[in-house]
Design an enzyme around this catalytic site. Structure first.
Site, PDB file in Angstrom:
ATOM      1  N   ASP A  55      81.626 -22.562  26.037  1.00 46.95           N
ATOM      2  CA  ASP A  55      83.088 -22.659  25.941  1.00 46.95           C
ATOM      3  C   ASP A  55      83.747 -21.502  26.694  1.00 46.95           C
ATOM      4  O   ASP A  55      84.978 -21.424  26.769  1.00 46.95           O
ATOM      5  CB  ASP A  55      83.558 -22.769  24.484  1.00 46.95           C
ATOM      6  CG  ASP A  55      83.195 -21.563  23.634  1.00 46.95           C
ATOM      7  OD1 ASP A  55      82.482 -20.663  24.125  1.00 46.95           O
ATOM      8  OD2 ASP A  55      83.608 -21.530  22.454  1.00 46.95           O
ATOM      9  N   SER A  56      82.924 -20.645  27.297  1.00 48.81           N
ATOM     10  CA  SER A  56      83.437 -19.661  28.257  1.00 48.81           C
ATOM     11  C   SER A  56      84.191 -20.364  29.380  1.00 48.81           C
ATOM     12  O   SER A  56      84.962 -19.735  30.111  1.00 48.81           O
ATOM     13  CB  SER A  56      82.286 -18.835  28.851  1.00 48.81           C
ATOM     14  OG  SER A  56      81.260 -19.672  29.355  1.00 48.81           O
ATOM     15  N   ASP A  94      78.287 -26.076  23.973  1.00 52.37           N
ATOM     16  CA  ASP A  94      78.931 -25.338  22.887  1.00 52.37           C
ATOM     17  C   ASP A  94      79.791 -26.249  22.035  1.00 52.37           C
ATOM     18  O   ASP A  94      80.525 -27.102  22.562  1.00 52.37           O
ATOM     19  CB  ASP A  94      79.866 -24.268  23.481  1.00 52.37           C
ATOM     20  CG  ASP A  94      79.271 -22.878  23.425  1.00 52.37           C
ATOM     21  OD1 ASP A  94      78.378 -22.632  22.587  1.00 52.37           O
ATOM     22  OD2 ASP A  94      79.711 -22.035  24.224  1.00 52.37           O
ATOM     23  N   LYS A 123      75.370 -25.614  20.477  1.00 53.22           N
ATOM     24  CA  LYS A 123      75.396 -24.196  20.093  1.00 53.22           C
ATOM     25  C   LYS A 123      76.638 -23.933  19.264  1.00 53.22           C
ATOM     26  O   LYS A 123      77.710 -24.466  19.562  1.00 53.22           O
ATOM     27  CB  LYS A 123      75.391 -23.300  21.335  1.00 53.22           C
ATOM     28  CG  LYS A 123      75.462 -21.811  20.990  1.00 53.22           C
ATOM     29  CD  LYS A 123      75.105 -20.922  22.175  1.00 53.22           C
ATOM     30  CE  LYS A 123      76.224 -20.640  23.135  1.00 53.22           C
ATOM     31  NZ  LYS A 123      77.448 -20.046  22.549  1.00 53.22           N
ATOM     32  N   GLU A 125      78.718 -20.741  16.795  1.00 54.30           N
ATOM     33  CA  GLU A 125      78.799 -19.306  16.514  1.00 54.30           C
ATOM     34  C   GLU A 125      78.887 -19.033  15.014  1.00 54.30           C
ATOM     35  O   GLU A 125      79.626 -19.720  14.301  1.00 54.30           O
ATOM     36  CB  GLU A 125      80.057 -18.722  17.188  1.00 54.30           C
ATOM     37  CG  GLU A 125      80.037 -18.834  18.693  1.00 54.30           C
ATOM     38  CD  GLU A 125      81.295 -18.263  19.349  1.00 54.30           C
ATOM     39  OE1 GLU A 125      82.131 -17.646  18.647  1.00 54.30           O
ATOM     40  OE2 GLU A 125      81.437 -18.445  20.575  1.00 54.30           O
ATOM     41  N   GLU A 192      74.502 -11.922  21.420  1.00 51.70           N
ATOM     42  CA  GLU A 192      75.443 -11.420  22.436  1.00 51.70           C
ATOM     43  C   GLU A 192      75.923 -10.022  22.068  1.00 51.70           C
ATOM     44  O   GLU A 192      76.440  -9.797  20.960  1.00 51.70           O
ATOM     45  CB  GLU A 192      76.639 -12.378  22.560  1.00 51.70           C
ATOM     46  CG  GLU A 192      77.662 -11.896  23.581  1.00 51.70           C
ATOM     47  CD  GLU A 192      78.683 -12.949  24.002  1.00 51.70           C
ATOM     48  OE1 GLU A 192      78.563 -14.123  23.611  1.00 51.70           O
ATOM     49  OE2 GLU A 192      79.607 -12.581  24.752  1.00 51.70           O
TER      50      GLU A 192
HETATM   51  O1  KIV Z   1      80.318 -19.621  26.157  1.00 46.21           O
HETATM   52  C1  KIV Z   1      79.362 -19.073  26.733  1.00 46.21           C
HETATM   53  O2  KIV Z   1      79.229 -19.096  27.957  1.00 46.21           O
HETATM   54  C2  KIV Z   1      78.391 -18.412  25.897  1.00 46.21           C
HETATM   55  C3  KIV Z   1      77.385 -17.512  26.580  1.00 46.21           C
HETATM   56  C4  KIV Z   1      78.059 -16.280  27.014  1.00 46.21           C
HETATM   57  C5  KIV Z   1      76.205 -17.242  25.738  1.00 46.21           C
HETATM   58  O3  KIV Z   1      78.409 -18.524  24.715  1.00 46.21           O
END
Ligand code: KIV
Length: 274
Positions: A55-56, A94, A123, A125, A192
Site C-alpha cells: 500500500d506504499s 497488502d 499482508k 499490519e 520494518e
Molecule cells: O507497503 C509496502 O510497500 C510495504 C513494504 C515497505 C514492506 O509494506
C-alpha cells in the site's frame, strides 16, 4: 487438471512451502515491491522471489503523504496488473487501512485480492486484535504475511515514521508479538525499521521466515520499495535503502544487482541498519 496447470513452471515457481524451505536451508529470500506489469516482469526476470504490491503505492504512485487513503479497489487494480507480469515470483498484496478491521471484512477484502487480483498471499499490519483476523484467514487457507515494527498504517499513533523496538520493554513486546502472529497462523513476517539485533533474535526464534526492511542483514530475506532502490523516489532516500541503479546500465541490471547483494548477504550493510 491441477498438475497440468502448473507443469510448465512447477520446478521454479515460488510457493509458500518453498519460502519455508528457503529459511530452513539458509537461502535468503529476495523481495521487492511492484505496482504494474512492466516492473513486475523486470523483477521476475531478475530472479526476485516475492513481489509485494504494497500500500506504499499510495505514497510512491498516487503521491499521497501516507498509505491511509489507499482502497481495496486500488489494491485489486494494481495487484491484477502485477500478476500479469509474473510467471515465477510469489505475489503478495497488502490489505489496506481498515480493510481488515474485523475477520469478516478481512475475508471479503482478501477474497478480492486473491480472486480478482491474483495474489497468493495477503499482508496485514499489527498484532493484538489482528491475531484473531490472522487466525480466521489462515483457517480458510488464505496465506498471511504479518507486518510488525514500523507499521505505516499506524503513523498517527506512532507519531511519525520511526524505528520501533528500541527500548528493552518495546523489544520484548515486539518479540512476543512476532511469536503471537506465527502462532495465529502467519506464514511470513515483515519486520520494518527495527534494530538489527532484535530482528536477528526474532528471526532465530521463529520458524516462519522474516523479511526485513531496515531490520538488518540477519533477517531471512529483504524487501525494498522498488522506486527507492532505483533512486527515483522524490526527496531524501531512507537510510535503509540503497540506489542500485546508479552503477548499472538498466533497471533489469539494477534489480539483478540487488538480488545478488541480498543473496550474498552484502545488503543491507551496517550503514543501512539501525
Ligand atoms: O507497503 C509496502 O510497500 C510495504 C513494504 C515497505 C514492506 O509494506
Amino acid at each position: 487438471m491441477y498438475a497440468n496447470a502448473k507443469s510448465a513452471t512447477a520446478s521454479v515457481t515460488v510457493t509458500v512451502p518453498r519460502l519455508h524451505e528457503m529459511k530452513s536451508r539458509g537461502e535468503k529470500i529476495v523481495s521487492l515491491t511492484a505496482y504494474d506489469a512492466s516492473f513486475a516482469a523486470q523483477c521476475d526476470a531478475a530472479g526476485v522471489d516475492v513481489v509485494l504490491v504494497g500500500d506504499s503505492l499510495g505514497m510512491v504512485v498516487q503521491g499521497r503523504t501516507s498509505t491511509l487513503p489507499v482502497s481495496v479497489d486500488d489494491m485489486v487494480y494494481h495487484t491484477a496488473a502485477v500478476a500479469r507480469g509474473l510467471t515465477r515470483a510469489l505475489l503478495i498484496a497488502d490489505l489496506p487501512f481498515m480493510s481488515f478491521r474485523d475477520a469478516d471484512t478481512a475475508l471479503a477484502s482478501s477474497a478480492r485480492l486473491m480472486a480478482d487480483g491474483g495474489a497468493a498471499m495477503v499482508k496485514l499490519e499489527g498484532a493484538d486484535w489482528v491475531l484473531d483476523v490472522i487466525h480466521a484467514l489462515a483457517r480458510r487457507s488464505v496465506p498471511v504475511c504479518a507486518h510488525l515494527g514500523l507499521t505505516p498504517q499506524s503513523v498517527h499513533k506512532l507519531g511519525g515514521y520511526r524505528v520501533q523496538g528500541k527500548t528493552k520493554v518495546a523489544a520484548e513486546q515486539l518479540l512476543a508479538d512476532a511469536k503471537a502472529v506465527e502462532q495465529a497462523g502467519a506464514d511470513l513476517l515483515v519486520l520494518e525499521c527495527v534494530p538489527a539485533a532484535l530482528a536477528k533474535r526474532i528471526s532465530a526464534e521463529l520458524a516462519i521466515p522474516t523479511i526485513g526492511i531496515g531490520a538488518g542483514v540477519d533477517c531471512d530475506g529483504q524487501v525494498l520499495v522498488i522506486y527507492d532502490m532505483l533512486g527515483i523516489t522524490p526527496g531524501k532516500r531512507p537510510r535503509f535503502s540503497k540506489d542500485f541503479l546508479s552503477n548499472q546500465g538498466s533497471v533489469l541490471e539494477a534489480i539483478r544487482a540487488y538480488v545478488k547483494a541480498v543473496r550474498d548477504g552484502q545488503f543491507p550493510a551496517a550503514e543501512h541498519s539501525f
